[in-house]
Design a protein around this motif. Structure first.
Motif, short mmCIF file in Angstrom:
data_model
loop_
_atom_site.label_atom_id
_atom_site.label_comp_id
_atom_site.label_asym_id
_atom_site.label_seq_id
_atom_site.Cartn_x
_atom_site.Cartn_y
_atom_site.Cartn_z
N GLY A 89 -35.88 20.80 6.48
CA GLY A 89 -34.90 20.87 7.60
C GLY A 89 -33.63 21.79 7.27
O GLY A 89 -33.69 22.22 6.11
N ASP A 90 -32.63 21.70 8.24
CA ASP A 90 -31.41 22.66 7.80
C ASP A 90 -30.64 22.03 6.95
O ASP A 90 -30.27 21.01 7.01
CB ASP A 90 -30.95 23.20 9.11
N ILE A 96 -30.07 13.13 12.64
CA ILE A 96 -31.48 13.19 13.04
C ILE A 96 -31.69 12.88 14.77
O ILE A 96 -30.63 12.22 15.04
CB ILE A 96 -32.04 11.94 12.29
N LYS A 97 -32.39 13.44 15.30
CA LYS A 97 -32.67 13.35 16.43
C LYS A 97 -34.07 13.12 17.02
O LYS A 97 -34.89 14.13 16.63
CB LYS A 97 -31.97 14.63 17.39
N ARG A 98 -34.52 12.20 17.64
CA ARG A 98 -35.81 11.87 17.71
C ARG A 98 -36.12 12.45 19.01
O ARG A 98 -35.34 12.52 19.87
CB ARG A 98 -36.10 10.42 18.13
N MET A 145 -35.01 14.46 1.77
CA MET A 145 -35.92 13.34 1.13
C MET A 145 -37.52 14.01 0.99
O MET A 145 -37.89 14.61 1.65
CB MET A 145 -35.85 12.04 2.02
N GLN A 146 -37.93 13.38 0.11
CA GLN A 146 -39.50 13.78 -0.31
C GLN A 146 -40.24 12.25 -0.16
O GLN A 146 -39.95 11.33 -0.79
CB GLN A 146 -39.67 14.31 -1.62
N MET A 147 -41.25 12.36 0.65
CA MET A 147 -41.83 11.25 0.81
C MET A 147 -43.73 11.48 0.85
O MET A 147 -44.22 12.69 1.07
CB MET A 147 -41.78 10.39 2.24
N ALA A 196 -42.98 11.97 12.76
CA ALA A 196 -41.86 11.47 12.32
C ALA A 196 -41.14 12.33 11.34
O ALA A 196 -39.79 12.45 11.24
CB ALA A 196 -41.95 9.96 12.04
N MET A 197 -41.90 12.63 10.63
CA MET A 197 -41.31 13.35 9.31
C MET A 197 -40.91 14.88 9.73
O MET A 197 -39.94 15.28 9.08
CB MET A 197 -42.52 13.77 8.39
N GLY A 198 -41.48 15.41 10.76
CA GLY A 198 -40.94 16.56 11.26
C GLY A 198 -39.42 16.36 12.01
O GLY A 198 -38.78 17.15 11.85
N GLU A 199 -39.39 15.12 12.57
CA GLU A 199 -38.06 14.88 13.07
C GLU A 199 -37.13 14.60 11.99
O GLU A 199 -35.84 15.02 12.11
CB GLU A 199 -38.34 13.72 14.14
N LEU A 200 -37.55 14.09 11.02
CA LEU A 200 -36.69 13.68 10.06
C LEU A 200 -36.18 14.98 9.09
O LEU A 200 -35.14 14.90 8.46
CB LEU A 200 -37.39 12.61 8.89
#
Length: 376
Positions: free
Chosen positions: A24-25, A36-38, A70-72, A93-97
């Motif tokens: 992300g930016d 964060i925006k879903r 974050m890394q998951m 979800a990971m893309g949105e986060l």
């Protein structure tokens, strides 16, 4: 879904996977520039509005604090088949986060359960070594409990999905709760039955070593017996000859049961065999309720020989896990659990619930799945 649709879903999944790999930016201090925006989920009668509302509440609380990278890692038993919607949901979800992470399938080492569990334990250790700050895993049961515990001891929270490792120190389980699913299925059939007395045939599990299968069967059985029906369980035959064996056994029940059979309930993916049994017995007027969304099940629903089926919300299970892991990192486990409380079955298990699909809503359900880019 037609061939064009499948190609579209595959391309869509690849795009989601690519989006999930970036962080992300960010600002100069390493914090993300925007909250964060879903992405809005398409509106449908099958949209899990209660889960959507819970996720919105979690995101709102996370956005009150600092938004950090974050890394998951999300480790699944498989990538295709049943796990395809899970993969799609997790990647979205990971893309949105905006987190760094991947959905990873089995390592391919070993063929039996123990060998695959050992390989999965090694994957958990590798994810920690690679810098994961949270891990989602569909575990091979408590066989990997020690590996989960080692990750947790090192400060890496673990969330299980689809299957659980109850003996481990995982933070939360996300998925279908077997006993609750059985109750729901029993209630669906109950609404279609004539008044008692009567016999109901359950096509399900009766092996105590398969805890989830037994719990699902016992939940359904309890609902029907509490309503004064006699319940007969036909254990599923898990073999290439299963169709013939199960259909013949259930046909015999239909023809000889006293009191007479008034309905059939299948609790797993081969439960279309219940409809096959009513055909074989010439009793297609009997109500049949099933589980999952196999092509044969859909075919019998379109013929009106299955009145309803229950589908597990794999997409939502996959979608929830990255948000939960991010919530644990951002606001802590207790605060995350408090927000998830409306969907928690007990202290540590989140119930994603089921979609109950009536026979005359097949096309609407397929349209919903298409709208979120998954196959069921």
């Amino acid at each position: 879904m037609n061939r064009t649709g499948r190609r579209w879903v595959a391309a869509f999944g690849l795009a989601l996977m690519a989006g999930a790999c970036g962080s992300g930016d960010t600002t100069g201090e390493g914090e993300r520039a925007s909250p964060i925006k879903r992405a809005p989920t398409p509106e449908s009668e099958f949209t899990a509005k209660e889960i959507e509302a819970t996720l919105d509440a979690l995101v709102a609380e996370i956005n009150e604090g600092a938004i950090e990278p974050m890394q998951m890692a999300i480790l699944l038993k498989e990538i295709g088949g049943f796990f395809t919607p899970i993969t799609t949901g997790a990647n979205r979800a990971m893309g949105e986060l905006g987190v760094t992470g991947n959905v990873v399938g089995p390592s391919g080492l070993g063929s039996d359960h123990q060998q695959r569990a050992e390989a999965q334990g090694e994957q958990i250790g590798q994810a920690v070594a690679d810098g994961a700050e949270g891990i989602g895993v569909s575990p091979f049961g408590d066989a990997i409990a020690a590996d989960i515990d080692e990750a947790v001891a090192g400060g890496v929270p673990v969330v299980t999905l689809d299957t659980d490792a109850k003996g481990s120190k995982r933070s939360i389980y996300v998925g279908t709760i077997s006993e609750s699913a059985g109750v729901t299925a029993g209630e669906t059939l109950l609404a279609l039955l004539p008044p008692a007395p009567g016999t109901v045939v359950i096509h399900g599990a009766d092996d105590p070593s398969w805890v989830d299968g037994m719990n699902r069967m016992l939940g359904a059985r309890r609902v029907l017996e509490d309503a004064d029906y006699t319940v007969v369980v036909r254990p599923i035959t898990w073999s290439p000859q299963g169709d013939v064996a199960d259909v013949e056994a259930m046909k015999a029940h239909i023809e000889t049961a006293d009191p007479p059979v008034v309905g059939l309930l299948g609790l797993h993916n081969v439960s279309y065999r219940c409809a096959m049994a009513t055909e074989a017995a010439g009793a297609t007027d009997l109500p049949v309720v099933t589980f999952d969304f196999e092509p044969k099940t859909v075919e019998y629903m379109r013929q009106g020989l299955i009145q309803a089926t229950h589908t597990q919300r794999q997409y939502y299970a996959g979608y929830l896990v990255p948000y939960i892991l991010y919530g644990i990192k951002s606001i802590g486990l207790d605060a995350t659990k408090a927000i998830l409380a409306p969907r928690m079955f007990d202290e540590s298990r989140l119930n994603v619930g089921l979609d109950v699909v009536p026979w005359d809503k097949v096309d609407e359900y397929i349209a919903f799945l298409d709208s979120i880019g998954v196959t069921q």
